[in-house]
Each structure stands twice: as C-alpha cells, then as structure tokens.
Design an enzyme around this catalytic site. Structure first.
Site, PDB file in Angstrom:
ATOM      1  CG  ASP A 125     -23.346 131.094  46.011  1.00  0.00           C
ATOM      2  OD1 ASP A 125     -22.587 131.939  45.514  1.00  0.00           O
ATOM      3  OD2 ASP A 125     -22.941 130.059  46.563  1.00  0.00           O
ATOM      4  CG  ASP A 178     -19.274 131.346  42.415  1.00  0.00           C
ATOM      5  OD1 ASP A 178     -18.240 131.628  43.046  1.00  0.00           O
ATOM      6  OD2 ASP A 178     -20.348 131.063  42.965  1.00  0.00           O
TER       7      ASP A 178
END
Length: 196
Positions: A155, A169
C-alpha cells in the site's frame, strides 16, 4: 424509466420469431452472443488495465519508496508512503491473510462465471475493475513475503486521517460503487432493466 434507459441502455429484446436459446438480435443486426463476446472483451480489457497499472505502481513503490521517507504530494493531506499490509482494509485481520487470499480467489472465479451471462457494458466495466483489483492484491498475497498465500499487500497512497491503500483497492472500490449504482437503477448484468 425512459431517462434511465437512455442513460444505461436498453436490454436485448428477442426477435419476433424467438431466436433459439433466447438469443436476441441487436439493432444493427448483431446477435446477442456477439454482443456478449464484446462485453466480455471489455471486462477483460478493463481488468488487464487495472491489474497492470497496479502491478507497475507497486514495482515502482518497492524500488523507489520502500525504506524511504514519505513523499508529500499535497502537503500533509496526501503522501506516498510504502507499507506492507498483511490484513484487509485498514490493516484489520492481519492474522487471517490466507482467508483474504481465498476470498480474492473466490471473487475472481465468480466474476469469470458471471461473464458468460454478461450483456451490459456498464456491468462489464464494473466487473473488470473488481477483477483487476482482486488480481492485483492476490498477486501480492501469492508472491510477496513472508510466503506463498500469506504475502503482505503493498500500500502506498496515504491521505491524511485515512487508511493507506493502493490502486487495486481503488479499482475494487470504484467497481463496487458502480455495481451499487447499476443495481439501484435496476440494470442487471444480462442487460435487462427492471423496476422494484
């Protein structure tokens, strides 16, 4: 209703003779199966695009940002900061990585099965985003440390006062929002429009 049909399109309408197997003719003489094949191609094209931009962005983040100070894009409001997330969104459930891997794989199988009945362009785009995002994060879970099916997702998009996330995402969320909108409008994946 007319406005909704104008925006999202009308469903396939069977021809007067009831084409065998319920196949409908499109306005331009295009059969429902050929229209369905085009929608499947759109689904997979969107999925490949979403997957590739996620994969490339993660490769760049690991090479250039990991173990470095965050990069400020908009002051403290938006930064690029590489982290490894073994859990789901917001870092929840880090002890259950294998379960999230199984869920992502299941989502991919369900989308592949649903694609056979797909005649709606907006649904093709939405499912393509979901598929590309699920494949992006599944790739991390399979191939990244600490091990196969237990890997941590990379991330790096870090808005202020929010969880750090990645492009996979984002694709999943955008696809999910589009599905909610399409369902609210009464458009089914097979192209039919209904009222509740």
């Amino acid at each position: 209703m007319a406005e909704a049909e104008r925006i999202i399109g009308t469903p396939d309408i069977p021809d007067a003779e009831g084409t065998e197997g319920g196949e409908a003719a499109d306005r331009g003489g295009e059969t429902a199966p050929s229209r369905g094949k085009r929608r499947i191609m759109v689904l997979f094209a969107v999925a490949v695009f979403a997957y590739l931009i996620d994969l490339i962005s993660k490769m760049l983040v690991v090479a250039k940002l990991e173990h470095h100070e965050p990069v400020e894009l908009i002051g403290d409001w938006l930064q690029l900061s590489a982290i490894r997330n073994a859990g789901a969104a917001f870092g929840i459930g880090e002890a259950y990585t294998i379960i999230f891997t199984f869920i992502a794989a299941t989502v991919i199988v369900v989308i592949a099965r649903l694609a056979r009945k797909l005649y709606s362009l907006p649904w093709a785009i939405a499912l393509g985003l979901l598929l590309g995002g699920a494949l992006g994060n599944l790739t991390d879970r399979i191939f990244r440390a600490p091990g196969t099916f237990q890997g941590a997702v990379v991330d790096f998009i870090a808005p202020a006062h929010f969880a750090v996330f990645n492009l996979a995402d984002s694709a999943i969320v955008c696809g999910g929002i589009l599905i909610v909108i399409l369902s609210f409008k009464g458009l089914d994946p097979d192209g039919t429009v209904h009222k509740d």
